[in-house]
Design a protein around this motif. Structure first.
Motif, PDB file in Angstrom:
ATOM      1  N   ASP A  43       0.809  -1.229   0.000  1.00  0.00           N
ATOM      2  CA  ASP A  43       0.000   0.000   0.000  1.00  0.00           C
ATOM      3  C   ASP A  43       0.842   1.279   0.000  1.00  0.00           C
ATOM      4  N   SER A  44       1.932   1.282   0.778  1.00  0.00           N
ATOM      5  CA  SER A  44       2.628   2.555   0.947  1.00  0.00           C
ATOM      6  C   SER A  44       3.392   3.001  -0.288  1.00  0.00           C
ATOM      7  N   ILE A  45       3.656   2.108  -1.242  1.00  0.00           N
ATOM      8  CA  ILE A  45       4.314   2.588  -2.452  1.00  0.00           C
ATOM      9  C   ILE A  45       3.403   2.494  -3.681  1.00  0.00           C
ATOM     10  N   SER A  48       3.272   5.634  -5.896  1.00  0.00           N
ATOM     11  CA  SER A  48       4.457   5.819  -6.742  1.00  0.00           C
ATOM     12  C   SER A  48       4.440   4.812  -7.892  1.00  0.00           C
ATOM     13  N   LYS A 104       2.089   5.946 -10.549  1.00  0.00           N
ATOM     14  CA  LYS A 104       2.678   7.101 -11.256  1.00  0.00           C
ATOM     15  C   LYS A 104       3.728   6.656 -12.274  1.00  0.00           C
ATOM     16  N   ARG A 105       4.574   5.705 -11.872  1.00  0.00           N
ATOM     17  CA  ARG A 105       5.625   5.220 -12.764  1.00  0.00           C
ATOM     18  C   ARG A 105       5.006   4.531 -13.988  1.00  0.00           C
ATOM     19  N   VAL A 152      -0.369   0.225   6.533  1.00  0.00           N
ATOM     20  CA  VAL A 152      -1.176   1.084   7.415  1.00  0.00           C
ATOM     21  C   VAL A 152      -2.623   0.629   7.250  1.00  0.00           C
ATOM     22  N   VAL A 193      -4.077   8.490   3.779  1.00  0.00           N
ATOM     23  CA  VAL A 193      -3.932   7.044   3.602  1.00  0.00           C
ATOM     24  C   VAL A 193      -5.226   6.430   3.071  1.00  0.00           C
ATOM     25  N   SER A 228       7.889  -4.870  -3.535  1.00  0.00           N
ATOM     26  CA  SER A 228       8.217  -3.466  -3.295  1.00  0.00           C
ATOM     27  C   SER A 228       8.511  -3.285  -1.811  1.00  0.00           C
ATOM     28  N   ASP A 229       9.120  -4.285  -1.226  1.00  0.00           N
ATOM     29  CA  ASP A 229       9.409  -4.249   0.206  1.00  0.00           C
ATOM     30  C   ASP A 229      10.695  -5.018   0.423  1.00  0.00           C
ATOM     31  N   MET A 251      12.671  -4.392  -4.239  1.00  0.00           N
ATOM     32  CA  MET A 251      13.088  -3.312  -5.129  1.00  0.00           C
ATOM     33  C   MET A 251      12.197  -2.093  -4.898  1.00  0.00           C
ATOM     34  N   GLY A 252      12.611  -0.964  -5.493  1.00  0.00           N
ATOM     35  CA  GLY A 252      11.844   0.265  -5.348  1.00  0.00           C
ATOM     36  C   GLY A 252      10.752   0.389  -6.402  1.00  0.00           C
ATOM     37  N   ALA A 253       9.989   1.472  -6.319  1.00  0.00           N
ATOM     38  CA  ALA A 253       8.792   1.641  -7.139  1.00  0.00           C
ATOM     39  C   ALA A 253       9.079   1.575  -8.639  1.00  0.00           C
ATOM     40  N   THR A 254      10.193   2.169  -9.082  1.00  0.00           N
ATOM     41  CA  THR A 254      10.494   2.181 -10.515  1.00  0.00           C
ATOM     42  C   THR A 254      10.750   0.772 -11.037  1.00  0.00           C
ATOM     43  N   ASP A 255      11.593   0.019 -10.336  1.00  0.00           N
ATOM     44  CA  ASP A 255      11.882  -1.354 -10.753  1.00  0.00           C
ATOM     45  C   ASP A 255      10.618  -2.204 -10.742  1.00  0.00           C
TER      46      ASP A 255
END
Ligand code: SF4
Lengths: 416, 165
Positions: A35-37, A40, A43-44, A65, A73, A118-119, A135-139
């Protein structure tokens, strides 16, 4: 020269033999978004002007959350549900549980597979020999759009766990010991390959997940436990899913489980590991049992066994948050919850709870918490100077009863 | 002139942006103002675009939260010089178009507050009359960065750098 387990999995997927240091682009089985990413991530994808290539391979979990703590949130989570519907991707909503636990329970992570999350604790899937990596949001967005990801084939650190766990110790103590030995950057960019031998094969899936969960705290890209014991009964294991005898390792470490003692990770770094005896007597304000590290049924059983017939110390808040709805259901059915509640524990919605300091048990300045989670960074659970001690569910339970850090054996007065 | 903001070893993602200040907790327009909120409160209010972050070993360990380096980019950060990086953070930097230079000797030579100039393309760092040469990141990463970002690269080519279609 043979191949490590990570090299085996990536070779299989790449369709050719690949070795540490090579770059590969491989298909992934599941892309997990928390949820938290999610915002992002959406958006990507918009930037890419793309939608998920294989919607059934994308799962979004509302866990960090959950339920929503504020309007921001709530809005973000509303968008997740709508987006999931629109694109035909799975959404696991409030209360289903922590992403990693849910993917294991839903059998979306399987031995020999590749799951990107994403964690950072996506290494957890390695407990069942699934190549899990954070990995992060872009990957993650690129993986959803393409169905693939690029990876550098990692070097491997071999960790051999030998023998049966010494009385009073758990897989968490073994995991903390591994992080102490390797240190916080001892396996950066690498795979940690865990071999369980001479009795250690009997570690359950839950215990293996605990080991794999912590591997990212040594910087690892993935942490794979070689299949054995219970795993062979729970899953079909492809015959290639074992490292070769003559595989090449960057480093080798042995941990003797039979001489292990209860461990605790002292603020503010995870590799700051000491024996519980070293910090015994430290007064606590809160005890938190839960998270993707130690919120499973066997963890709650350990806690209940210690809490049975006792009361949480006055002035101590004890939070118990099952890792998933399945865990909660089972702990209700078998009476575990009643034991915990009678002892004075407070129950939270399955999910991450206060693990990252956003809701449901945030710490005040100067407070001390013993947590069964995996990170004790400064400010992680709230106030910057609050202290987080990471420990096993057993130590957490004993600490809740005593009001200070201790072990169940010391509570009983049975320690040597 | 841009300045150096120097940090020590093991700066983690909770230091860079505490979880409670994630964009989805405080809004997309505000989260970057909380960069290093606990760890170094004078950072976000005083940071000027182009200032360089210098850090020690295992920089960026911890969470996969891309919004931590994203907060830094929103403030105007274009490069970090560190002794070493944690894996996910390194990927996130590259994906966001922030250049991660690895140069332990340069880190040791720089002091907090030093006034410096960095020529990103050539990896040339100047402090007064002194010049330091920084080793650029691996070729396939630069290939993506040359097109703006990995997202732009993928959008244009439908494949990853180095991938045979
Ligand atoms: S329980 Fe904690 S460590 Fe696990 S996924 Fe949730 S926030 Fe991350």
């Amino acid at each position: 020269m043979g191949l490590t387990l990570a090299e085996k999995i990536l070779s299989k997927r790449a369709g050719r033999e690949v070795r540490a240091g090579e770059l590969v682009v491989v298909e992934v089985d599941q892309v997990m978004v928390v949820d938290s990413i999610a915002g992002s991530f959406f958006k990507r994808l918009e930037q890419l002007q793309a939608t998920p290539r294989f919607p059934e391979k994308v799962s979004i979990v509302i866990d960090h959350v959950a339920p929503a703590a504020n309007v921001e949130v709530a809005k973000a989570q509303k968008e997740i549900r709508e987006w999931g519907n629109r694109h035909g991707c799975r959404v696991f909503d409030v209360g289903r549980g922590i992403c990693h636990q849910v993917l294991i329970e839903e059998r979306l992570a399987l031995p020999g597979g590749i799951v990107l999350g994403s964690d950072s604790h996506s290494t957890t899937y390695g407990g069942i020999a699934c190549f899990g990596s954070g990995m992060g949001a872009t990957d993650i967005a690129l993986a959803a759009a393409s169905g693939r990801t690029w990876l550098r084939v990692p070097e491997t650190v071999k960790v051999t766990f030998r023998g049966s766990l010494a009385p009073g110790t758990t897989a968490k103590d073994a995991a903390l010991e591994m992080i102490r030995v390797l240190t916080a950057d001892g396996a950066t960019y690498m795979s940690i390959e865990m071999h369980l031998v001479d009795g250690a094969e009997s570690l359950t899936r839950s215990q293996r997940l605990t080991l794999a969960n912590l591997t990212v705290e040594a910087g690892a890209k993935c942490g794979l436990v070689v299949p054995s014991g219970e795993i062979l009964e729970l899953y079909p294991i492809p015959e290639w899913l074992y490292p070769d005898q003559d595989a090449v390792y960057a480093k080798q470490v042995e941990i003797d489980l039979s001489t292990l003692t209860p461990r605790v990770s002292v603020p503010f770094y995870v590799d700051n590991v000491e024996e519980v005896a070293q910090v015994r007597g430290k007064k606590v304000d809160q005890v938190f049992v839960g998270t993707c590290t130690n919120g499973r049924l066997d963890d709650l059983h350990e806690v209940a066994a210690i809490l049975k017939g006792r009361k949480v110390a006055p002035g101590v808040r004890m939070l118990v948050i099952p890792a998933s709805s399945e865990v909660l259901e089972q702990a209700t059915a078998d009476g575990t919850l009643l034991t915990l509640l009678q002892a004075g524990a407070t129950l939270g919605t399955p999910g991450c709870g206060p693990c990252m300091g956003r809701h449901q048990g945030v710490l005040a300045p100067g407070e001390v918490c013993v947590s069964t989670s995996n990170r004790n960074f400064k400010g992680r659970m709230g106030a910057a100077d609050a202290e987080i001690y990471l420990a096993s569910p057993r130590v957490a339970a004993a600490t809740a009863i005593a009001g200070y850090i201790t072990t169940p054996e010391e509570l009983e007065g049975t320690h040597a | 002139m841009p300045r150096v903001w120097k940090f020590g070893d093991s700066i983690n993602t909770d230091d860079i942006l505490p979880g409670k200040y994630a964009p989805f907790m405080v809004g997309e327009d505000k989260f970057h103002t909380y960069a290093f909120a606990h760890f170094r409160p004078d950072f976000a209010p005083n940071y000027q675009p182009g200032d360089i972050l210098v850090a020690g070993k295992n920089t960026g360990l911890g969470s996969s939260r891309e919004y931590a380096p994203e907060a830094l980019r929103k403030l105007g950060l274009k490069a970090i010089i560190a002794k070493s990086y944690a894996r996910i953070f390194y990927r996130n930097l590259v994906n966001l178009g922030i250049l991660p230079f690895e140069a332990p000797e340069v880190v040791d030579a720089l002091q907090d507050g030093d006034e410096v100039e960095l020529e990103l393309e050539r990896g040339l760092l100047r402090r007064g009359g002194e010049t330091f040469q920084l080793r650029p990141p691996p070729g396939f990463l630069l290939e993506a960065l040359r097109e703006g970002s990995i997202l732009e690269y993928y959008k244009r080519h439908g494949k990853f750098p180095g991938e045979t279609p």
